[in-house]
Design a protein around this motif. Sequence first.
Motif, short mmCIF file in Angstrom:
data_model
loop_
_atom_site.label_atom_id
_atom_site.label_comp_id
_atom_site.label_asym_id
_atom_site.label_seq_id
_atom_site.Cartn_x
_atom_site.Cartn_y
_atom_site.Cartn_z
N ASN A 150 -4.23 -4.57 7.14
CA ASN A 150 -4.04 -5.99 6.82
C ASN A 150 -2.90 -6.55 7.66
O ASN A 150 -2.06 -7.29 7.16
CB ASN A 150 -3.78 -6.16 5.32
CG ASN A 150 -3.83 -7.60 4.88
OD1 ASN A 150 -4.46 -8.43 5.51
ND2 ASN A 150 -3.13 -7.90 3.80
N LEU A 186 1.09 -7.41 6.87
CA LEU A 186 1.15 -7.44 5.41
C LEU A 186 0.53 -6.20 4.78
O LEU A 186 0.43 -6.11 3.55
CB LEU A 186 0.47 -8.70 4.88
CG LEU A 186 1.13 -10.02 5.31
CD1 LEU A 186 0.34 -11.20 4.79
CD2 LEU A 186 2.57 -10.08 4.86
N GLU A 214 0.17 -2.89 3.00
CA GLU A 214 1.05 -2.20 2.06
C GLU A 214 1.17 -0.73 2.44
O GLU A 214 0.18 -0.08 2.77
CB GLU A 214 0.52 -2.31 0.63
CG GLU A 214 0.65 -3.68 0.03
CD GLU A 214 2.08 -4.06 -0.31
OE1 GLU A 214 2.90 -3.18 -0.62
OE2 GLU A 214 2.37 -5.27 -0.25
N THR A 228 5.71 -3.58 2.62
CA THR A 228 4.68 -3.86 3.61
C THR A 228 5.07 -3.27 4.96
O THR A 228 6.22 -2.86 5.16
CB THR A 228 4.48 -5.37 3.80
OG1 THR A 228 5.69 -5.92 4.34
CG2 THR A 228 4.13 -6.07 2.48
N GLU A 287 5.64 -4.87 7.58
CA GLU A 287 6.74 -5.70 8.06
C GLU A 287 8.08 -5.26 7.46
O GLU A 287 9.08 -5.13 8.17
CB GLU A 287 6.47 -7.17 7.73
CG GLU A 287 7.52 -8.12 8.27
CD GLU A 287 7.15 -9.57 8.04
OE1 GLU A 287 7.52 -10.39 8.88
OE2 GLU A 287 6.49 -9.88 7.02
#
Length: 120
Positions: A12, A15, A17, A96, A98
Amino acid sequence: MVKVAIPVESANGMLSELSDHFGMAEDFAVFEYDHGEVGDLRFIHNDPDRKPEPKTNAQFLADEDVKMVLAGFIGPHMLTVLLGEGIRVYKGAVGTLEDVLEDFKADMLTEVHTPGEMLD
């Protein structure tokens, strides 16, 4: 540049996880990392039902020429294989993709040199 892998729950983008169970993860974010810069981000899938030669996640990443893994926790068997392949391992990742990258850049993850250090 170094090739880095992070176990994720699903692909994703930034984002994604973090997967908190390295050994059971099927998806990994893989990218080139050079002095704080991330390049060539892609997601790879290790299908545990792959025939004829299923691979543990540790061997799968070693075969992908990964040189560093960022994770929350890795069990002793997988960790022994990763370290034996010369792959640097960092623990303490959460959130995440990020978040993990920001924490790594801020030097908030801890490098692990032996299986016992994962439990510290």
